[in-house]
Scaffold this active site. Structure first.
Site, short mmCIF file in Angstrom:
data_model
loop_
_atom_site.label_atom_id
_atom_site.label_comp_id
_atom_site.label_asym_id
_atom_site.label_seq_id
_atom_site.Cartn_x
_atom_site.Cartn_y
_atom_site.Cartn_z
N GLU A 16 53.56 27.37 -67.87
CA GLU A 16 52.61 27.16 -68.88
C GLU A 16 51.45 28.06 -69.42
O GLU A 16 51.09 28.88 -68.51
CB GLU A 16 51.87 25.75 -68.55
CG GLU A 16 52.95 24.63 -68.17
CD GLU A 16 51.96 23.43 -67.62
OE1 GLU A 16 50.65 23.55 -67.71
OE2 GLU A 16 52.56 22.46 -67.44
N ASP B 113 55.98 16.75 -69.83
CA ASP B 113 54.49 16.90 -70.14
C ASP B 113 54.12 18.32 -69.48
O ASP B 113 52.87 18.71 -69.87
CB ASP B 113 53.68 15.86 -69.88
CG ASP B 113 52.15 16.14 -70.25
OD1 ASP B 113 51.94 16.68 -71.45
OD2 ASP B 113 51.25 15.82 -69.66
N HIS C 98 51.12 19.32 -72.02
CA HIS C 98 50.53 19.03 -70.79
C HIS C 98 49.10 18.32 -71.22
O HIS C 98 48.04 18.76 -71.15
CB HIS C 98 50.04 20.15 -69.78
CG HIS C 98 49.64 19.82 -68.52
ND1 HIS C 98 49.86 20.91 -67.44
CD2 HIS C 98 48.87 18.77 -67.89
CE1 HIS C 98 49.33 20.09 -66.34
NE2 HIS C 98 48.86 19.18 -66.66
N GLY D 240 53.87 15.39 -63.39
CA GLY D 240 53.19 16.05 -62.31
C GLY D 240 52.83 17.42 -62.57
O GLY D 240 52.01 17.89 -63.07
N ARG D 241 53.96 18.28 -62.02
CA ARG D 241 53.74 19.68 -62.13
C ARG D 241 54.78 20.26 -62.44
O ARG D 241 56.07 19.78 -61.88
CB ARG D 241 53.21 20.47 -60.77
CG ARG D 241 51.72 20.18 -60.59
CD ARG D 241 51.00 21.16 -61.50
NE ARG D 241 49.68 21.00 -61.39
CZ ARG D 241 48.59 20.29 -61.97
NH1 ARG D 241 49.10 19.21 -62.73
NH2 ARG D 241 47.37 20.11 -61.56
N LEU E 28 54.67 8.81 -54.77
CA LEU E 28 53.83 7.64 -55.08
C LEU E 28 52.36 7.74 -54.64
O LEU E 28 51.98 7.00 -53.67
CB LEU E 28 54.79 6.40 -54.37
CG LEU E 28 54.34 5.09 -55.02
CD1 LEU E 28 54.74 4.67 -56.11
CD2 LEU E 28 54.79 4.09 -53.95
N GLY E 29 51.63 8.73 -55.37
CA GLY E 29 50.15 8.73 -54.88
C GLY E 29 49.43 7.78 -55.95
O GLY E 29 49.93 6.51 -56.22
N ARG E 30 48.15 8.08 -56.28
CA ARG E 30 47.28 7.16 -57.14
C ARG E 30 48.15 7.01 -58.38
O ARG E 30 47.91 5.87 -58.81
CB ARG E 30 45.73 7.79 -57.19
CG ARG E 30 45.12 7.96 -55.98
CD ARG E 30 43.84 8.46 -56.47
NE ARG E 30 42.81 8.71 -55.21
CZ ARG E 30 42.80 9.88 -54.45
NH1 ARG E 30 43.60 10.90 -54.50
NH2 ARG E 30 41.92 9.87 -53.52
N ILE E 31 48.25 8.05 -58.77
CA ILE E 31 49.01 8.06 -60.30
C ILE E 31 50.29 7.39 -60.18
O ILE E 31 50.66 6.41 -61.15
CB ILE E 31 49.09 9.29 -60.95
CG1 ILE E 31 47.72 9.88 -61.17
CG2 ILE E 31 49.55 9.21 -62.27
CD1 ILE E 31 47.59 11.43 -61.44
N ARG F 244 56.73 12.01 -48.97
CA ARG F 244 56.88 12.41 -47.71
C ARG F 244 57.17 11.49 -46.55
O ARG F 244 57.72 11.78 -45.50
CB ARG F 244 55.78 13.27 -47.40
CG ARG F 244 55.35 14.71 -48.13
CD ARG F 244 54.14 15.16 -47.80
NE ARG F 244 52.94 14.29 -48.48
CZ ARG F 244 51.99 14.93 -48.64
NH1 ARG F 244 51.42 15.97 -47.91
NH2 ARG F 244 50.76 13.92 -48.99
#
Length: 322
Positions: free
Chosen positions: A263, A258, A281, A233-234, A154-157, A177
């Site tokens: 990749e 995505d 992506h 995300g990743r 739950l960061g900015r994005i 975290r």
């Protein structure tokens, strides 16, 4: 004319940013060199900055060793798992990224990917184009109604995604975290417990050792047979082989991806599945947003070499103006 400050571009950048760099600095395009080691030996004593684009060159201790005059790494993207930022911090180097400017674009794409996965929009499009609607109606799909969404990271994005999900009237929880005091959503310290209590996981978590394969077979099993995973995300956050097995065995319902582990290589097993949605992506891949990201990369380098410090240093290399 560019000044005498030498910087290296580790990968291609869109012309909007690259032209600005060439106008201001003496730019060396490392990824184009057939003998990168020789190029680094020749330039190592004078290069002071790195413009990090793509994953063509690993920006790590070996590169730092080759560039003893290096001061700053300006990375293209909010994620910077291609940069050993911890090692950079130990050496007194500054690493910057491009936060905020891509938040809305990625959040928009995330909701689009979620809707496409739930309502099978690519499959429906293919069905019509194949002329099958002339034969019979497309089968009914699942729905967003009554779904519960758990956000991983739950960061900015992640917050921007949650804000958009609120408009759909969906209950939201999150795992990260630590608990965040300024959000109204339920916090789960255990990802497995959150997965068991929701039926839709949206991963916006960054890459790196701390998040590697955190969405694993146990999490997917907890998500359940009605479960949907969306990952923007990743790719390394998800155990890709465990996901393939969960989709094959119907341990979960579907996935919208995505990002991928290796990749641009995507497992053939995923490509062969018709009940998943796969994107190359493209979360931030609009002209508007990529130009904003490129501008921030350029502005970080300009600000640094104008003696004003970095604009967006990452947490591993905090900056306090003297």
């Amino acid at each position: 004319m560019p000044d005498a400050t030498d910087i290296i571009m580790t990968g291609p950048l869109m012309a909007y940013a690259a032209d600005q760099l060439r106008a201001r600095f003496t730019v060396h395009e490392l990824w184009k060199s057939e003998d990168r080691a020789a190029m680094l030996r020749e330039l190592g004593g004078k290069v002071r900055g790195v413009a990090g684009g793509g994953s063509h060159v690993k920006i790590d201790g070996a590169l730092f060793d080759a560039l003893p005059k290096l001061e700053i790494i300006s990375n293209f993207g909010v994620g910077y798992d291609n940069v050993d930022a911890r090692e950079a911090g130990k050496r007194g180097l500054v690493v910057t990224n491009t936060p905020d400017v891509l938040t809305d674009e990625v959040a928009d794409l995330t909701l689009g990917l979620l809707l496409a996965t739930v309502r099978q929009l690519p499959q429906v499009d293919r069905y019509l184009r194949a002329g099958k609607w002339l034969e019979k109606a497309y089968p009914l799909t699942t729905s967003l109604r009554k779904r519960k969404v758990g956000i991983v990271g739950l960061g900015r994005i992640g917050k921007a995604v949650a804000h958009r999900l609120e408009a759909f009237g969906l209950p939201i929880s999150y795992h990260g975290r630590s608990r965040q005091a300024d959000v109204p959503y339920r916090y789960y310290p255990s990802l497995v417990e959150m997965a068991a209590d929701v039926d839709t996981l949206v991963s916006v978590a960054p890459g790196g050792a701390a998040t590697h394969h955190m969405i694993n077979a146990e999490v997917l099993k907890a998500l359940g047979p009605n479960g949907i995973l969306v990952n923007v995300g990743r790719g390394t956050v998800v155990d890709e082989q465990a996901l393939v097995e969960a989709l094959k065995s119907k341990a979960i319902l579907s996935a919208g991806l995505d990002v991928f582990e290796d990749e641009p290589k995507v497992p053939a097993e995923l490509i062969a599945m018709d009940h998943v949605v796969l994107l190359p992506h493209v979360g931030s891949a609009s002209v508007h947003t990529r130009e904003q990201m490129g501008q921030l990369l350029v502005d970080n380098l300009k600000s640094w070499f104008d003696g004003k410090g970095p604009l967006t240093p990452v947490v591993e290399t905090p900056w306090t103006k003297a």
